[in-house]
Design a protein around this motif. Structure first.
Motif, PDB file in Angstrom:
ATOM      1  N   GLY A   1      72.239 -11.627 101.430  1.00  0.00           N
ATOM      2  CA  GLY A   1      71.713 -10.777 100.368  1.00  0.00           C
ATOM      3  C   GLY A   1      70.702 -11.507  99.493  1.00  0.00           C
ATOM      4  O   GLY A   1      69.857 -12.244 100.003  1.00  0.00           O
ATOM      5  N   HIS A   2      70.820 -11.303  98.197  1.00  0.00           N
ATOM      6  CA  HIS A   2      69.853 -11.890  97.252  1.00  0.00           C
ATOM      7  C   HIS A   2      70.588 -12.668  96.181  1.00  0.00           C
ATOM      8  O   HIS A   2      70.549 -12.348  94.991  1.00  0.00           O
ATOM      9  N   ARG A   3      71.263 -13.720  96.640  1.00  0.00           N
ATOM     10  CA  ARG A   3      72.053 -14.545  95.740  1.00  0.00           C
ATOM     11  C   ARG A   3      71.174 -15.274  94.735  1.00  0.00           C
ATOM     12  O   ARG A   3      70.104 -15.781  95.090  1.00  0.00           O
ATOM     13  N   VAL A   4      71.682 -15.337  93.535  1.00  0.00           N
ATOM     14  CA  VAL A   4      71.057 -16.155  92.496  1.00  0.00           C
ATOM     15  C   VAL A   4      72.084 -17.182  92.058  1.00  0.00           C
ATOM     16  O   VAL A   4      73.275 -16.866  91.952  1.00  0.00           O
ATOM     17  N   PHE A   5      71.642 -18.412  91.843  1.00  0.00           N
ATOM     18  CA  PHE A   5      72.544 -19.511  91.530  1.00  0.00           C
ATOM     19  C   PHE A   5      72.352 -19.943  90.081  1.00  0.00           C
ATOM     20  O   PHE A   5      71.245 -20.340  89.692  1.00  0.00           O
ATOM     21  N   GLU A   6      73.409 -19.847  89.322  1.00  0.00           N
ATOM     22  CA  GLU A   6      73.338 -20.263  87.926  1.00  0.00           C
ATOM     23  C   GLU A   6      73.649 -21.753  87.852  1.00  0.00           C
ATOM     24  O   GLU A   6      74.777 -22.184  88.098  1.00  0.00           O
ATOM     25  N   THR A   7      72.634 -22.531  87.529  1.00  0.00           N
ATOM     26  CA  THR A   7      72.785 -23.986  87.478  1.00  0.00           C
ATOM     27  C   THR A   7      72.696 -24.450  86.025  1.00  0.00           C
ATOM     28  O   THR A   7      72.454 -23.650  85.119  1.00  0.00           O
ATOM     29  N   ALA A   8      72.857 -25.734  85.844  1.00  0.00           N
ATOM     30  CA  ALA A   8      72.773 -26.302  84.490  1.00  0.00           C
ATOM     31  C   ALA A   8      71.370 -26.132  83.912  1.00  0.00           C
ATOM     32  O   ALA A   8      71.176 -26.242  82.699  1.00  0.00           O
ATOM     33  N   PHE A   9      70.397 -25.874  84.777  1.00  0.00           N
ATOM     34  CA  PHE A   9      69.004 -25.802  84.317  1.00  0.00           C
ATOM     35  C   PHE A   9      68.346 -24.462  84.632  1.00  0.00           C
ATOM     36  O   PHE A   9      67.132 -24.398  84.883  1.00  0.00           O
ATOM     37  N   GLY A  10      69.126 -23.402  84.638  1.00  0.00           N
ATOM     38  CA  GLY A  10      68.547 -22.081  84.840  1.00  0.00           C
ATOM     39  C   GLY A  10      69.070 -21.404  86.092  1.00  0.00           C
ATOM     40  O   GLY A  10      69.751 -22.019  86.927  1.00  0.00           O
ATOM     41  N   LYS A  11      68.766 -20.126  86.190  1.00  0.00           N
ATOM     42  CA  LYS A  11      69.207 -19.321  87.330  1.00  0.00           C
ATOM     43  C   LYS A  11      68.122 -19.339  88.385  1.00  0.00           C
ATOM     44  O   LYS A  11      67.001 -18.876  88.152  1.00  0.00           O
ATOM     45  N   ILE A  12      68.457 -19.855  89.553  1.00  0.00           N
ATOM     46  CA  ILE A  12      67.439 -20.025  90.581  1.00  0.00           C
ATOM     47  C   ILE A  12      67.778 -19.238  91.846  1.00  0.00           C
ATOM     48  O   ILE A  12      68.936 -18.943  92.132  1.00  0.00           O
ATOM     49  N   ALA A  13      66.727 -18.892  92.588  1.00  0.00           N
ATOM     50  CA  ALA A  13      66.893 -18.245  93.882  1.00  0.00           C
ATOM     51  C   ALA A  13      65.862 -18.837  94.838  1.00  0.00           C
ATOM     52  O   ALA A  13      64.925 -19.527  94.407  1.00  0.00           O
ATOM     53  N   VAL A  14      66.055 -18.591  96.118  1.00  0.00           N
ATOM     54  CA  VAL A  14      65.166 -19.157  97.123  1.00  0.00           C
ATOM     55  C   VAL A  14      64.722 -18.058  98.083  1.00  0.00           C
ATOM     56  O   VAL A  14      65.537 -17.473  98.789  1.00  0.00           O
ATOM     57  N   ASN A  15      63.443 -17.781  98.068  1.00  0.00           N
ATOM     58  CA  ASN A  15      62.839 -16.819  98.990  1.00  0.00           C
ATOM     59  C   ASN A  15      62.125 -17.646 100.048  1.00  0.00           C
ATOM     60  O   ASN A  15      61.038 -18.176  99.811  1.00  0.00           O
TER      61      ASN A  15
END
Lengths: 409, 409
Positions: free
Chosen positions: A237-251
């Motif tokens: 799907g379209h997972r977004v990862f909440e990290t210590a430095f912001g919410k990131i995704a990879v296309n």
């Protein structure tokens, strides 16, 4: 396009040749006005400049700013993009080569750490395709991109488990060492699902922990690039990862041609979307600066696009599916990695021919500020398009077409 | 940005100042390789060049080519974009002014006809906003764009019926005279639905017949531009009009920021999508060359983007909603109308300060050729996004978010 490019750096070429007033104006138009003027350079320590010179890689750093708010502190993070290549002979034993590429990536990640980078993204399938012949006039050049060959061996031997593979373990060590989030795009072997292969990005937290993985959603079947020989459309799907430095995704790569893909990451909350890619000049260079930027504009988030560099050649002939004779050359990867901001500003691109590290300091508050200003999310009419696509996906869909009655039957 | 621009024509500025080899290469990268090289100039008859000089408008013409096919003949059509301005004093009686603007548009449409144009699109609300004061250093300049004023009078007096209004009747005469399809964006008064106003484009067939109308789908609420003071989101969906010269659609102004809007016109079969706009430099110029081109790439069709020119001032002060004092200046409309092709090639833009006519000869066969090559439609996974948007539109949607467990609670 060949190795002998007339322009290695688009931005520098414009700056060098245009009169100052014209350059100033065009810089604003072509590279965007971040809070009034184009993104600003960040100074790079002399030590790093010397390292970049001796190790022959490009290094550039820029700052995107945002307005000061009353209730939110600025959310400043430094982001990094690495475009790299192999550093051992392609005929060396695999273990030797892997050690060499690790060393090179280690150098570049260490450089990113010196620049204070909090989140770095490596290029597509960075650790995998390092065992091919190459013909290149100026080493180091990019790792060969083997999908054009249609050969399963030896390439699929280099796929690895997302959670426990070599590349992940290496990135975990680096992440912990530098308190850095690392996005590590690899070729994944999925042993628990029939040994299938995926094109996957692994997200490593800044404490060195494995956060998760996300798979390439759209798979090209374009000329040389029928990657569905190796892996199919991602199922994460379209997972977004909440990290210590912001919410990131990879296309990943070809997904950048699909506005819906960019959209879904944004609607799931991504603040930064990386686009690790492998694409060659004759095919896509005019698209490169358009698609990533359009995504950053349309979705009001930061985008970091990475492409490899160099011209590559393979041991066995293959067809390009373009009517030309079978051949061994794949084309020129044109690098040009860059960041785009939600306000249509962008950094210059890295070199079109050399490895490099691109750094951007961003204030993540800019995203919401731009959303409030432009209102794309508020005016998007998602329910209308949900209905549209529900109808469109049916095989007997009737397009909304009005025919000029003057045309007759 | 002021009237004294350092760069009137981006393309010519690059060509003038860059060394030939560097220009050649950058032209390919920035303006795209259409079938191997950038779009080619079409020669303009001397008579028209002289007319353009004496009437002070820019005129440019280019050719997009396509591969020859065995079973389909080339489908060559010539498309035109007109960016224009007022040509009577703004204090003249309305009837005088309307006659003047008609004469000017007639000149430009006649010029388009001389160039063999089959389909022409006028700029957003071309016939409407012609009765305001203007402050401008070099006439002729653009018609003022009144939406910043929030005033209902006198502006709404200029709205007209789509099928029977003055502008439509004028365009019908011109269409018949030149065997030309005309896209006429107007402010529409909808007497059969409570007298409401719409931002509408009327499509006139080449025999002078009224084919239909289509309404602006996305309405800005951006700084000066809260157009929802005057009209709301369109209710005509994503109509495509099959004309004698191809299937066309109209994405009006702010709709260009919405990839889903571009997509829906494409999925309904549009081969050419026009984007008549009114947008000023400080706000949107860095977005201008990105969004239209991205749409042409992502949807594999031709796009024609039109923007007005000039700097305008209004009789009554208004707020820009940006913290500055109330003022009468609206900003600089930067023209720069251009065509983009499905293969990422584009024409240069028209002048940033002068009126103009942009002509493009296209082979509509290129669209399907690019679709076959890149396969975006085949790889788009529409059902996945139909499901995604169905879920997303619910108020209690749960984004697909994976939180780094290392972050704690």
């Amino acid at each position: 396009m060949s190795n002998s490019l007339a322009v290695d750096d688009v931005y520098k070429t414009l700056k060098e040749h245009l009169p100052e007033d014209k350059f100033k104006e065009l810089e604003g138009v072509l590279y965007g006005y971040n809070c009034g003027s184009p993104v600003q350079s960040i100074s790079i320590p002399q030590k790093l400049l010397l390292l970049a010179q001796s190790e022959d890689f490009d290094i550039q750093a820029y700052r995107f700013t945002a307005a000061k708010e009353q209730l939110r502190e600025p959310r400043i993070v430094r982001l990094g993009l690495i475009q790299n290549s192999i550093h051992a002979k392609t005929t060396d034993p695999v273990a030797t080569q892997y050690a060499a590429i690790e060393r090179r990536i280690e150098t570049l990640i260490d450089a990113a750490a010196e620049m204070g980078v909090n989140v770095v993204c490596l290029q597509e399938a960075w650790s995998v395709y390092y065992v091919l012949f190459r013909t290149c006039s100026h080493p180091p050049t990019a790792m060969p991109f083997a999908f054009c060959t249609r050969e399963k061996q030896p390439w699929l031997e280099f796929a690895m488990d997302a959670e426990t593979g070599l590349a992940t373990r290496f990135c975990q060590r680096m992440a912990k060492k530098h308190n850095m989030v690392i996005v590590s795009p690899i070729l994944e072997r999925d042993a628990t699902h029939g040994d299938v292969i995926w094109n996957t990005a692994v997200i490593i937290g800044n404490q060195g922990n494995y956060i998760g993985k996300t798979r390439k959603n759209h798979i090209p079947r374009v000329g040389d690039f029928n990657e569905s020989t190796y892996y199919m459309e991602g199922d994460t799907g379209h997972r977004v990862f909440e990290t210590a430095f912001g919410k990131i995704a990879v296309n990943i790569c070809y997904g950048r041609h699909h506005p819906l893909n960019w959209m879904a990451y944004g609607l799931n909350g991504a603040e930064i979307v990386f686009n690790p890619s492998a694409t060659v000049g004759a095919l896509s260079e005019p698209l490169w600066a358009i698609e990533g930027r359009n995504a950053s504009i349309a979705n009001s988030y930061f985008v970091g696009c990475i492409n490899r560099v160099g011209t590559e050649s393979f041991p066995n002939e293959f067809t390009s599916a373009d009517g030309k004779p079978a051949h061994k050359d794949f084309g020129h990867f044109y690098g040009s990695s860059y960041f785009g901001g939600p306000d249509a500003s962008r950094t210059p691109g890295l070199s079109r021919t050399k490895e490099g590290l691109m750094v951007a300091e961003v204030d993540l508050n800019l995203n919401r500020q731009v959303r409030d200003k432009w209102g794309y999310q508020m005016t998007a009419r998602y329910p209308m398009y949900a209905d549209f696509l529900r109808e469109y996906k049916e095989p007997d869909y009737q397009p909304q077409l009005i025919r000029d009655p003057g045309l007759g039957k």
